[in-house]
Write a protein that holds these residues in place. Structure first.
Motif, PDB file in Angstrom:
ATOM      1  N   ALA A 235     -17.826  12.736  20.171  1.00  0.00           N
ATOM      2  CA  ALA A 235     -16.591  12.312  20.844  1.00  0.00           C
ATOM      3  C   ALA A 235     -16.687  10.875  21.360  1.00  0.00           C
ATOM      4  O   ALA A 235     -15.934  10.483  22.254  1.00  0.00           O
ATOM      5  N   ARG A 236     -17.568  10.090  20.780  1.00  0.00           N
ATOM      6  CA  ARG A 236     -17.821   8.732  21.284  1.00  0.00           C
ATOM      7  C   ARG A 236     -16.604   7.814  21.215  1.00  0.00           C
ATOM      8  O   ARG A 236     -16.537   6.812  21.919  1.00  0.00           O
ATOM      9  N   TRP A 237     -15.617   8.129  20.357  1.00  0.00           N
ATOM     10  CA  TRP A 237     -14.463   7.260  20.166  1.00  0.00           C
ATOM     11  C   TRP A 237     -13.228   7.786  20.897  1.00  0.00           C
ATOM     12  O   TRP A 237     -12.130   7.316  20.666  1.00  0.00           O
ATOM     13  N   MET A 238     -13.442   8.745  21.785  1.00  0.00           N
ATOM     14  CA  MET A 238     -12.351   9.290  22.593  1.00  0.00           C
ATOM     15  C   MET A 238     -12.592   8.978  24.058  1.00  0.00           C
ATOM     16  O   MET A 238     -13.646   9.320  24.601  1.00  0.00           O
ATOM     17  N   THR A 239     -11.630   8.355  24.692  1.00  0.00           N
ATOM     18  CA  THR A 239     -11.720   8.167  26.140  1.00  0.00           C
ATOM     19  C   THR A 239     -10.326   7.990  26.710  1.00  0.00           C
ATOM     20  O   THR A 239      -9.419   7.483  26.041  1.00  0.00           O
ATOM     21  N   GLY A 240     -10.145   8.446  27.944  1.00  0.00           N
ATOM     22  CA  GLY A 240      -8.839   8.392  28.578  1.00  0.00           C
ATOM     23  C   GLY A 240      -7.844   9.371  27.992  1.00  0.00           C
ATOM     24  O   GLY A 240      -6.640   9.275  28.245  1.00  0.00           O
ATOM     25  N   ALA A 241      -8.335  10.358  27.226  1.00  0.00           N
ATOM     26  CA  ALA A 241      -7.442  11.256  26.482  1.00  0.00           C
ATOM     27  C   ALA A 241      -7.118  12.528  27.257  1.00  0.00           C
ATOM     28  O   ALA A 241      -7.912  13.005  28.073  1.00  0.00           O
ATOM     29  N   PHE A 242      -5.946  13.080  26.953  1.00  0.00           N
ATOM     30  CA  PHE A 242      -5.521  14.395  27.444  1.00  0.00           C
ATOM     31  C   PHE A 242      -5.641  15.364  26.285  1.00  0.00           C
ATOM     32  O   PHE A 242      -5.002  15.185  25.250  1.00  0.00           O
ATOM     33  N   VAL A 243      -6.491  16.379  26.423  1.00  0.00           N
ATOM     34  CA  VAL A 243      -6.722  17.343  25.356  1.00  0.00           C
ATOM     35  C   VAL A 243      -6.080  18.671  25.727  1.00  0.00           C
ATOM     36  O   VAL A 243      -6.465  19.312  26.712  1.00  0.00           O
ATOM     37  N   ASP A 244      -5.100  19.076  24.945  1.00  0.00           N
ATOM     38  CA  ASP A 244      -4.407  20.343  25.146  1.00  0.00           C
ATOM     39  C   ASP A 244      -5.289  21.473  24.628  1.00  0.00           C
ATOM     40  O   ASP A 244      -5.494  21.610  23.426  1.00  0.00           O
ATOM     41  N   ALA A 245      -5.816  22.289  25.551  1.00  0.00           N
ATOM     42  CA  ALA A 245      -6.627  23.450  25.178  1.00  0.00           C
ATOM     43  C   ALA A 245      -5.948  24.722  25.668  1.00  0.00           C
ATOM     44  O   ALA A 245      -6.586  25.606  26.236  1.00  0.00           O
ATOM     45  N   THR A 246      -4.632  24.782  25.449  1.00  0.00           N
ATOM     46  CA  THR A 246      -3.837  25.914  25.945  1.00  0.00           C
ATOM     47  C   THR A 246      -3.564  26.955  24.878  1.00  0.00           C
ATOM     48  O   THR A 246      -2.809  27.902  25.134  1.00  0.00           O
ATOM     49  N   GLY A 247      -4.102  26.798  23.695  1.00  0.00           N
ATOM     50  CA  GLY A 247      -3.797  27.740  22.621  1.00  0.00           C
ATOM     51  C   GLY A 247      -2.357  27.651  22.163  1.00  0.00           C
ATOM     52  O   GLY A 247      -1.758  28.633  21.724  1.00  0.00           O
ATOM     53  N   GLY A 248      -1.799  26.450  22.243  1.00  0.00           N
ATOM     54  CA  GLY A 248      -0.435  26.251  21.768  1.00  0.00           C
ATOM     55  C   GLY A 248       0.649  26.628  22.764  1.00  0.00           C
ATOM     56  O   GLY A 248       1.827  26.657  22.428  1.00  0.00           O
ATOM     57  N   THR A 249       0.257  26.867  24.007  1.00  0.00           N
ATOM     58  CA  THR A 249       1.241  27.249  25.029  1.00  0.00           C
ATOM     59  C   THR A 249       2.241  26.149  25.293  1.00  0.00           C
ATOM     60  O   THR A 249       3.399  26.408  25.650  1.00  0.00           O
ATOM     61  N   LEU A 250       1.842  24.896  25.105  1.00  0.00           N
ATOM     62  CA  LEU A 250       2.710  23.788  25.415  1.00  0.00           C
ATOM     63  C   LEU A 250       3.639  23.396  24.259  1.00  0.00           C
ATOM     64  O   LEU A 250       4.404  22.437  24.375  1.00  0.00           O
ATOM     65  N   LEU A 251       3.585  24.148  23.178  1.00  0.00           N
ATOM     66  CA  LEU A 251       4.412  23.797  22.022  1.00  0.00           C
ATOM     67  C   LEU A 251       5.885  24.088  22.242  1.00  0.00           C
ATOM     68  O   LEU A 251       6.745  23.517  21.585  1.00  0.00           O
ATOM     69  N   GLY A 252       6.182  24.995  23.167  1.00  0.00           N
ATOM     70  CA  GLY A 252       7.571  25.320  23.460  1.00  0.00           C
ATOM     71  C   GLY A 252       8.108  26.441  22.583  1.00  0.00           C
ATOM     72  O   GLY A 252       7.415  26.954  21.714  1.00  0.00           O
TER      73      GLY A 252
END
Length: 252
Positions: A235-252
């Motif tokens: 994950a060295r190239w990821m920073t400041g990120a928001f990672v959705d680990a909700t199992g798709g709950t936020l898809l609507g």
């Protein structure tokens, strides 16, 4: 064993997601400091489980809702790391500890609000601040937020506010820490099995499962695996990120 030789601190690691995260990082080879607030037996159980699996861990106590909680945490952390490694250097920090509200907005007291903010938002900020002197170049920070910062729940307004504040940590600290190769990211779990009695009620679990695209509730290990990735060199190239680990709950 991609984390062999690394040291990690996981706050709120005596149960739930924190426990799963601590065990996963230890499985990957890290020496893990298992933080807990009050239940030493549960924390010792996590350490024992890690050691039975061939890993290394030690418990650290601190009430992060108190004014000296962060100081107590780092005193215990420094002692445990020095005893085992001869150094206070830290490679991985997971800010997982948190308290839920569960009180309607109209009934939330100032004391309840202050406790939520102290543990969920204030403590992670000052933990990162204190950790900066101990973090190795190329270290990893992962902050645990919540899908409730994106989905309305009238009984958790104050809690969602505190987790919204947590999400700002990665956004802004990312630029502060990047010159040292340190990444900082946010993981937002959804409904995840955490030992709450509600998960023993089949009808309630079925209802909660329907919120996920996968039609099930999350398991602590689902989140732990995401955190383990962010804690690794992959994950060295990821920073400041928001990672959705909700199992798709936020898809609507």
């Amino acid at each position: 064993m991609r984390l062999t030789g690394r040291t990690a601190l996981v706050t709120g690691a005596s149960r739930g997601m924190g426990r799963a995260i601590a065990r996963r990082l230890a499985d990957d080879g890290a020496l893990v400091a298992v933080h807990y607030a009050t239940n030493a037996d549960l924390a010792d159980e996590v350490v024992t489980l890690i050691e039975k699996d061939g890993g290394r861990a030690f418990a650290v106590q601190a009430d992060l809702g108190t004014p000296d909680g962060v100081d107590v945490l780092f005193d215990g952390l420094a002692e445990g790391l020095t005893e085992r490694t001869g150094s206070t250097e830290l490679d991985i920090l997971v800010n997982n500890a948190g308290v839920m509200g569960g009180t309607p907005a109209g009934e939330t007291t100032p004391e309840q609000f202050d406790r939520l903010m102290a543990v969920n938002a204030k403590a992670p900020f000052f933990i990162i601040q204190r950790a900066m002197a101990h973090l190795a170049d190329g270290a990893r920070i992962v902050n645990i937020s919540s899908g409730l910062t994106r989905v309305a729940n009238p009984d958790e307004i104050a809690y969602a506010m505190s987790k919204g504040a947590v999400e700002q940590l990665a956004l802004h600290f990312a630029k502060v820490l990047a010159p040292r190769g340190i990444t900082i990211n946010t993981v937002a779990p959804g409904i995840t099995r955490n030992g709450n009695p509600v998960f023993d009620i089949p009808e309630a679990v079925e209802q909660m499962a329907r919120l996920s695209a996968f039609n099930r509730v999350g398991e602590p290990e689902d989140v732990a695996d995401v955190v383990a990735f962010l804690a690794s060199a992959d994950a060295r190239w990821m920073t400041g990120a928001f990672v959705d680990a909700t199992g798709g709950t936020l898809l609507g």
